[in-house]
Design a protein around this motif. Structure first.
Motif, PDB file in Angstrom:
ATOM      1  N   THR A 277      16.436  46.679  11.291  1.00 16.28           N
ATOM      2  CA  THR A 277      16.690  48.018  11.382  1.00 16.28           C
ATOM      3  C   THR A 277      16.641  48.645  12.732  1.00 16.28           C
ATOM      4  O   THR A 277      17.309  49.729  13.101  1.00 16.28           O
ATOM      5  N   ALA A 278      15.601  48.492  13.511  1.00 15.08           N
ATOM      6  CA  ALA A 278      15.165  49.139  14.622  1.00 15.08           C
ATOM      7  C   ALA A 278      16.201  48.945  15.768  1.00 15.08           C
ATOM      8  O   ALA A 278      16.820  49.718  16.666  1.00 15.08           O
ATOM      9  N   SER A 279      16.733  47.548  15.686  1.00 12.73           N
ATOM     10  CA  SER A 279      17.825  46.902  16.549  1.00 12.73           C
ATOM     11  C   SER A 279      19.005  47.508  16.281  1.00 12.73           C
ATOM     12  O   SER A 279      20.004  47.299  17.039  1.00 12.73           O
ATOM     13  N   GLY A 280      19.182  47.875  15.128  1.00  5.98           N
ATOM     14  CA  GLY A 280      20.568  48.355  14.673  1.00  5.98           C
ATOM     15  C   GLY A 280      21.481  47.250  14.158  1.00  5.98           C
ATOM     16  O   GLY A 280      22.583  47.614  13.897  1.00  5.98           O
ATOM     17  N   ARG A 281      20.949  46.254  13.909  1.00  2.00           N
ATOM     18  CA  ARG A 281      21.695  45.091  13.260  1.00  2.00           C
ATOM     19  C   ARG A 281      22.104  45.288  11.864  1.00  2.00           C
ATOM     20  O   ARG A 281      23.055  44.704  11.398  1.00  2.00           O
ATOM     21  N   VAL A 282      21.180  45.763  11.165  1.00  2.35           N
ATOM     22  CA  VAL A 282      21.339  46.225   9.712  1.00  2.35           C
ATOM     23  C   VAL A 282      21.138  47.636   9.388  1.00  2.35           C
ATOM     24  O   VAL A 282      19.981  48.108   9.650  1.00  2.35           O
ATOM     25  N   PRO A 283      21.801  48.552   8.798  1.00  2.45           N
ATOM     26  CA  PRO A 283      21.720  49.654   8.531  1.00  2.45           C
ATOM     27  C   PRO A 283      20.304  50.053   7.605  1.00  2.45           C
ATOM     28  O   PRO A 283      20.195  49.182   6.737  1.00  2.45           O
TER      29      PRO A 283
ATOM     30  N   ALA B 117      19.837  35.837   1.048  1.00  2.00           N
ATOM     31  CA  ALA B 117      21.132  35.298   0.678  1.00  2.00           C
ATOM     32  C   ALA B 117      22.022  36.625   0.612  1.00  2.00           C
ATOM     33  O   ALA B 117      23.243  36.350   0.560  1.00  2.00           O
ATOM     34  N   GLN B 118      21.697  37.606  -0.026  1.00  2.00           N
ATOM     35  CA  GLN B 118      22.615  38.721  -0.329  1.00  2.00           C
ATOM     36  C   GLN B 118      23.058  39.463   0.960  1.00  2.00           C
ATOM     37  O   GLN B 118      24.189  39.791   1.375  1.00  2.00           O
ATOM     38  N   LEU B 119      21.953  39.370   2.073  1.00  2.00           N
ATOM     39  CA  LEU B 119      22.609  40.084   3.503  1.00  2.00           C
ATOM     40  C   LEU B 119      23.777  39.153   4.047  1.00  2.00           C
ATOM     41  O   LEU B 119      24.728  39.710   4.648  1.00  2.00           O
ATOM     42  N   VAL B 120      23.656  37.702   3.629  1.00  2.00           N
ATOM     43  CA  VAL B 120      24.467  36.785   4.374  1.00  2.00           C
ATOM     44  C   VAL B 120      25.892  36.989   3.579  1.00  2.00           C
ATOM     45  O   VAL B 120      26.830  36.997   4.010  1.00  2.00           O
ATOM     46  N   ALA B 121      25.633  37.244   2.219  1.00  2.00           N
ATOM     47  CA  ALA B 121      26.643  37.090   1.457  1.00  2.00           C
ATOM     48  C   ALA B 121      27.536  38.437   1.477  1.00  2.00           C
ATOM     49  O   ALA B 121      28.896  38.395   1.411  1.00  2.00           O
ATOM     50  N   GLN B 122      26.895  39.526   1.909  1.00  2.00           N
ATOM     51  CA  GLN B 122      27.853  40.806   2.133  1.00  2.00           C
ATOM     52  C   GLN B 122      28.138  40.893   3.630  1.00  2.00           C
ATOM     53  O   GLN B 122      28.884  42.015   3.752  1.00  2.00           O
ATOM     54  N   GLY B 123      27.912  39.865   4.339  1.00  2.00           N
ATOM     55  CA  GLY B 123      28.552  39.732   5.955  1.00  2.00           C
ATOM     56  C   GLY B 123      27.522  40.597   6.904  1.00  2.00           C
ATOM     57  O   GLY B 123      28.208  41.065   7.957  1.00  2.00           O
ATOM     58  N   HIS B 124      26.270  41.115   6.557  1.00  2.00           N
ATOM     59  CA  HIS B 124      25.552  41.793   7.334  1.00  2.00           C
ATOM     60  C   HIS B 124      25.089  40.878   8.658  1.00  2.00           C
ATOM     61  O   HIS B 124      24.609  41.251   9.618  1.00  2.00           O
ATOM     62  N   LEU B 125      24.667  39.656   8.181  1.00  2.00           N
ATOM     63  CA  LEU B 125      24.088  38.778   9.100  1.00  2.00           C
ATOM     64  C   LEU B 125      24.596  37.306   8.905  1.00  2.00           C
ATOM     65  O   LEU B 125      25.260  37.162   7.630  1.00  2.00           O
ATOM     66  N   THR B 126      24.639  36.680   9.796  1.00  2.00           N
ATOM     67  CA  THR B 126      25.037  35.232   9.710  1.00  2.00           C
ATOM     68  C   THR B 126      23.717  34.486   9.281  1.00  2.00           C
ATOM     69  O   THR B 126      22.534  34.836   9.162  1.00  2.00           O
ATOM     70  N   GLN B 127      23.744  33.288   8.728  1.00  2.00           N
ATOM     71  CA  GLN B 127      22.824  32.519   8.045  1.00  2.00           C
ATOM     72  C   GLN B 127      21.847  32.081   9.399  1.00  2.00           C
ATOM     73  O   GLN B 127      20.460  32.236   9.197  1.00  2.00           O
ATOM     74  N   GLY B 128      22.320  31.835  10.432  1.00  2.00           N
ATOM     75  CA  GLY B 128      21.282  31.491  11.620  1.00  2.00           C
ATOM     76  C   GLY B 128      20.826  32.939  12.263  1.00  2.00           C
ATOM     77  O   GLY B 128      19.615  32.621  12.430  1.00  2.00           O
ATOM     78  N   GLU B 129      21.454  33.937  12.263  1.00  2.00           N
ATOM     79  CA  GLU B 129      20.754  35.070  12.646  1.00  2.00           C
ATOM     80  C   GLU B 129      19.429  35.558  11.495  1.00  2.00           C
ATOM     81  O   GLU B 129      18.552  35.921  11.903  1.00  2.00           O
ATOM     82  N   LEU B 130      19.848  35.093  10.194  1.00  2.00           N
ATOM     83  CA  LEU B 130      18.550  35.613   9.518  1.00  2.00           C
ATOM     84  C   LEU B 130      17.464  34.625   9.306  1.00  2.00           C
ATOM     85  O   LEU B 130      16.387  34.992   9.536  1.00  2.00           O
ATOM     86  N   GLU B 131      17.798  33.247   9.613  1.00  2.00           N
ATOM     87  CA  GLU B 131      16.834  32.359   9.738  1.00  2.00           C
ATOM     88  C   GLU B 131      16.050  32.500  11.008  1.00  2.00           C
ATOM     89  O   GLU B 131      14.823  32.623  11.200  1.00  2.00           O
ATOM     90  N   LEU B 132      16.740  33.023  12.222  1.00  2.00           N
ATOM     91  CA  LEU B 132      15.831  33.118  13.565  1.00  2.00           C
ATOM     92  C   LEU B 132      14.904  34.482  13.346  1.00  2.00           C
ATOM     93  O   LEU B 132      14.013  34.543  13.934  1.00  2.00           O
ATOM     94  N   CYS B 133      15.583  35.449  12.719  1.00  2.00           N
ATOM     95  CA  CYS B 133      14.660  36.809  12.433  1.00  2.00           C
ATOM     96  C   CYS B 133      13.631  36.532  11.636  1.00  2.00           C
ATOM     97  O   CYS B 133      12.537  37.055  11.881  1.00  2.00           O
ATOM     98  N   VAL B 134      13.744  35.919  10.378  1.00  2.00           N
ATOM     99  CA  VAL B 134      12.648  35.573   9.521  1.00  2.00           C
ATOM    100  C   VAL B 134      11.816  34.719  10.080  1.00  2.00           C
ATOM    101  O   VAL B 134      10.361  34.912  10.046  1.00  2.00           O
TER     102      VAL B 134
END
Length: 310
Positions: free
Chosen positions: A58-64, A82-99
């Motif tokens: 949220t601080a980076s503006g990637r997800v509202p 999985a919900q964030l990826v399914a809704q198109g807010h993040l790709t699976q790679g972006e999500l895994e990298l952030c987590v």
């Protein structure tokens, strides 16, 4: 499971991993935090000393912020990622990298080398716990590497938890800072700690701490009661046994000599203005001239130049 006495969090994690436990390991104290396990593997970590994955996104503006809050609070168990990826807010790679980044970052602070009281809650989960898994042994080695890197940057740990203040005068005539370091200096106001600056800027807690230690080693930031790096005394000269080795470039800026011990000529040579107390009267010109002997060769060259202009 609850520990009645202080133990090493890393040792407890190893025991839980060996038993393939699933749940949440709570570590008390400063800074403390929580490690989430799934089948003996670490699935997520969080600590007050570092922003979590949601704050980074949220601080980076990637997800509202409202999207993050809705997904996390409205998803049970570990399906928020999985919900964030399914809704198109993040790709699976972006999500895994952030987590993964948030997990390693928080684990560094949770797995402190000092004993602490711990509590294990079987079955405890985190909304992002279904994104990735990390072997506790691999996590422990990375924590050790990062701790060594911090000590190599600057052995003093004063900037780790105390409010940080930028110095008012640069210790060297010229400085070269990265954009990240400059941002830290700007936001160090004497009230914010390293953790508060990291959370304010939406940056990883460990990376912020590492850069602040480097700035402290260079004499650019300090905390109350910390005098900064002290220059080492030169070793006494001994008999030469071989060719001289050129000295290595210093990585830590040396503290300048006290103004009271430096003459007016020293300051002029180094391009530094003389210092005086605010409001103090300037000395008479005659007194200033009397403290230094005239530079005869320089005066002769000036006289010759004036004659040539006639």
């Amino acid at each position: 499971m609850k520990s009645g006495r202080a133990v090493l969090p890393r040792r407890v994690l190893t025991q839980l991993a060996g038993a393939a436990e699933t749940g949440a390991l709570y570590v008390e104290g400063e800074p403390g935090g929580t490690l989430y396990l799934a089948g003996g593997l670490v699935s997520y970590a969080e600590s007050p000393s570092t922003p979590d994955a949601g704050e980074l996104l949220t601080a980076s503006g990637r997800v509202p912020p409202h999207v993050w809050h809705t997904v996390v609070t409205g998803t049970s168990d570990t399906g928020a990622g999985a919900q964030l990826v399914a809704q198109g807010h993040l790709t699976q790679g972006e999500l895994e990298l952030c987590v993964l980044g948030a997990l390693y970052d928080a684990a560094f602070f949770v797995l402190s080398p000092t004993p602490a009281r711990v509590r294990f809650e079987p079955g405890g989960t985190h909304p992002l716990g279904g994104v990735c898994r990390v072997d506790p042994a691999v996590l422990g080695r990375e924590v050790t590497r990062r701790r060594k890197q911090l000590d190599e940057a600057h052995p003093g740990s004063a900037v780790d938890s105390a409010p940080i203040t930028p110095v008012l005068r640069a210790p060297v005539p010229r400085l070269a800072l990265t954009a990240a370091q400059w941002e830290l200096v700007v936001h160090a106001d004497g009230k914010r700690t390293a953790a508060e600056i990291a959370r304010l800027l939406g940056r990883a807690g460990y990376t912020t701490l590492l850069e602040l230690r480097r700035l402290a080693a260079a004499g650019l930031v300090t905390v109350d009661g910390d005098d900064g790096p002290v220059a080492a005394e030169p070793a006494p000269a001994g008999p030469k046994t071989g060719p001289a080795t050129p000295p290595r470039k210093a990585q830590i800026a040396r503290k300048p000599a006290s103004p009271a011990r430096r003459t007016q000529k020293n300051r002029a040579t180094e391009g530094e203005l003389p210092q005086r107390s605010p409001g103090a009267e300037l000395p008479p010109v005659e007194a200033a001239l009397a403290t230094e002997e005239p530079d005869v060769p320089l005066l002769k060259r000036i006289r010759s130049g004036l004659k040539a202009l006639r």
